[in-house]
Design an enzyme around this catalytic site. Structure first.
Site, PDB file in Angstrom:
ATOM      1  N   LYS A  84       0.816  -1.223   0.000  1.00 49.74           N
ATOM      2  CA  LYS A  84       0.000   0.000   0.000  1.00 49.74           C
ATOM      3  C   LYS A  84       0.853   1.277   0.000  1.00 49.74           C
ATOM      4  CE  LYS A  84      -0.820   0.379   5.013  1.00 49.74           C
ATOM      5  NZ  LYS A  84      -0.300   1.703   5.314  1.00 49.74           N
ATOM      6  N   ASP A  85       2.130   1.169   0.389  1.00 48.21           N
ATOM      7  CA  ASP A  85       3.010   2.335   0.422  1.00 48.21           C
ATOM      8  C   ASP A  85       3.778   2.553  -0.877  1.00 48.21           C
ATOM      9  OD1 ASP A  85       2.295   2.918   3.031  1.00 48.21           O
ATOM     10  OD2 ASP A  85       3.927   1.748   3.903  1.00 48.21           O
ATOM     11  N   ARG A 132      -8.255   9.478   1.983  1.00 45.94           N
ATOM     12  CA  ARG A 132      -9.257   8.407   1.843  1.00 45.94           C
ATOM     13  C   ARG A 132      -9.923   8.114   3.183  1.00 45.94           C
ATOM     14  NH1 ARG A 132      -8.902   3.323   3.478  1.00 45.94           N
ATOM     15  NH2 ARG A 132      -6.653   3.471   3.746  1.00 45.94           N
ATOM     16  N   ARG A 133      -9.108   7.856   4.204  1.00 47.64           N
ATOM     17  CA  ARG A 133      -9.670   7.546   5.526  1.00 47.64           C
ATOM     18  C   ARG A 133     -10.508   8.707   6.054  1.00 47.64           C
ATOM     19  NH1 ARG A 133      -4.161   4.804   7.944  1.00 47.64           N
ATOM     20  NH2 ARG A 133      -4.634   2.633   7.451  1.00 47.64           N
ATOM     21  N   ARG A 150       1.430  11.522  11.694  1.00 48.59           N
ATOM     22  CA  ARG A 150       2.439  10.755  10.958  1.00 48.59           C
ATOM     23  C   ARG A 150       3.277   9.975  11.962  1.00 48.59           C
ATOM     24  NH1 ARG A 150       5.045  12.341   6.590  1.00 48.59           N
ATOM     25  NH2 ARG A 150       5.943  10.291   6.868  1.00 48.59           N
ATOM     26  N   ARG A 156       2.368   6.849  16.811  1.00 50.79           N
ATOM     27  CA  ARG A 156       0.970   7.300  16.712  1.00 50.79           C
ATOM     28  C   ARG A 156       0.186   6.965  17.979  1.00 50.79           C
ATOM     29  NH1 ARG A 156      -0.976   7.026  10.395  1.00 50.79           N
ATOM     30  NH2 ARG A 156       1.048   7.452   9.488  1.00 50.79           N
ATOM     31  N   CYS A 243      -0.749  10.193  -3.602  1.00 43.82           N
ATOM     32  CA  CYS A 243      -1.117  10.341  -2.188  1.00 43.82           C
ATOM     33  C   CYS A 243      -2.368  11.189  -1.974  1.00 43.82           C
ATOM     34  CB  CYS A 243       0.028  10.965  -1.414  1.00 43.82           C
ATOM     35  SG  CYS A 243       1.176   9.721  -0.921  1.00 43.82           S
TER      36      CYS A 243
END
Length: 305
Positions: A84-85, A132-133, A150, A156, A243
Site C-alpha cells: 500500500k506504500d 481516503r480515511r 504521521r 501514533r 497520495c
C-alpha cells in the site's frame, strides 16, 4: 545459489517484521539457509519527514525510493515493501511480482476512551494522514474532525495517549503483526471502509534481470494474493493515483472468480463514486483496468487537481 542474499527493508519495527517474514518464507521454500540471508535496514525520507502529508513532500515514493536505489545499485538483492506504500507506477528496471499471503486488509480504530466511532463525543479529533480515511470516516460521521498524524505505529499510539487525538485509524495488518490487538476498540468491515489498494500485502521487489533471485521469489509467491494485488493496483494505475487520490479498492476471490470493488472521492471529499465488478481470476489485471476506467469516467476527473 552460492552467494549471500541481502534483503533491504525500512528500519521500523513493523517493516523489520515483514522482512523477517520474507526471509522465513525463502528458507521454508528453498534450500537457502538462514545464515545466507542478511536483512539490511535502510532509512527512507518517509521515516525522516514526520510532520507533513506525504503528498506535500513527494508522495508515496518517500517510503520506497531509497530502498529501490539500493536495489538498482546492487547493494541489496530483494526489497521488502508494504504494498500500500508503493507508488502505482513501477520503477524502470525493477520487478514487483511477488506477494506473500495477504494479512487482514481491514481498518481499525484505537480510541483513548475505548469507544467505537459512533460512541465518540461530538467533534472528536481523529488522527490520520490519509484523505481516503478522512472522507470515509466523515461519510459515517460528518461531525468528526480529522487531523494529520504521521509516524510509525508506536509513535501514533503515543500521540493518542498524550491526548493529541481522541482516536486514530490504522491498518489491522500492522497491529496484528506487532501483536497489539488488545489496543483495538473497533474493527471496520470492508463495507464500512474500503481499504487502500494492496493493504495487508507484503510485496517483494528485485531487479528484472536478476534471474537467480526471480527464481527464488517465484517459489514464495502467493498466487491468490498476486491476483488481488494486480487487480487493485491496476485501478490506481489507470487513475494515475497518488497520495492525494482518495481511493479505496479491495478484491476477494471466490472459487474461480475475482470480485473487485472500489470507491473514489472528489478532491473535496463531497462526491463519492463507487463500482463493483467480477471476472475470472485469470483476467484480474484487466478487471482492475476496467474498473479504473469506469471510475475515471464517472468522476469526470474531479479527483484530480
Amino acid at each position: 545459489m552460492n552467494k549471500k542474499i541481502t534483503i533491504g527493508s525500512r528500519g521500523s519495527k513493523l517493516a523489520l517484521i515483514y522482512a523477517q517474514k520474507a526471509k522465513d518464507k525463502i528458507i521454508q521454500n528453498t534450500n537457502i539457509k538462514d545464515e545466507d540471508i542478511i536483512i539490511k535496514e535502510i532509512t527512507t525520507k518517509g521515516d525522516q519527514v514526520q510532520d507533513m502529508r506525504l503528498s506535500e513532500v513527494g508522495g508515496k515514493g518517500l517510503f520506497s525510493t531509497n530502498i529501490e536505489k539500493e536495489l538498482q545499485d546492487k547493494k541489496i538483492d530483494i526489497a521488502v515493501h508494504a504494498l500500500k506504500d508503493m507508488p502505482a507506477i513501477e520503477t524502470v528496471g525493477l520487478r514487483t511480482n511477488t506477494f506473500l499471503k495477504r494479512n487482514d486488509p481491514r481498518e481499525i480504530l484505537i480510541a483513548q476512551s475505548g469507544k467505537k466511532l459512533n460512541e465518540l463525543k461530538i467533534n472528536s479529533i481523529i488522527g490520520t494522514s490519509s484523505y481516503r480515511r478522512e472522507f470515509q470516516i466523515k461519510k459515517i460521521r460528518s461531525d468528526i474532525n480529522c487531523k494529520l498524524i504521521r509516524g510509525n505505529v508506536d509513535t501514533r499510539i503515543k500521540k493518542l495517549n498524550d491526548g493529541l487525538y481522541d482516536a486514530i485509524i490504522l491498518s489491522y495488518a500492522g497491529i496484528k503483526s506487532l501483536e497489539i490487538e488488545d489496543k483495538i476498540t473497533e474493527i471496520f468491515s470492508i463495507e464500512e471502509i474500503i481499504p487502500s489498494a494492496g493493504q495487508g500485502i507484503i510485496a517483494l521487489q528485485c531487479r528484472n534481470n536478476d534471474i537467480e533471485i526471480i527464481s527464488v521469489l517465484d517459489e514464495i509467491n502467493d498466487k491468490e494474493t498476486s491476483s488481488m494485488a494486480h487487480a487493485e493496483r491496476n485501478v490506481l494505475k489507470v487513475l494515475e493515483g497518488d497520495c492525494e487520490t482518495a481511493i479505496g479498492t479491495h478484491a476477494i476471490i471466490e472459487e474461480d472468480k475475482i470480485i473487485l470493488q472500489a470507491e473514489l472521492f472528489s478532491l473535496d471529499g463531497k462526491q463519492r463514486f463507487f463500482e463493483k465488478k467480477s471476472s475470472k481470476i485469470n483476467d484480474a489485471r484487466e478487471l482492475g483496468k476496467e474498473l479504473g476506467e469506469i471510475l475515471k469516467t464517472k468522476s469526470n476527473n474531479s479527483y484530480k487537481r
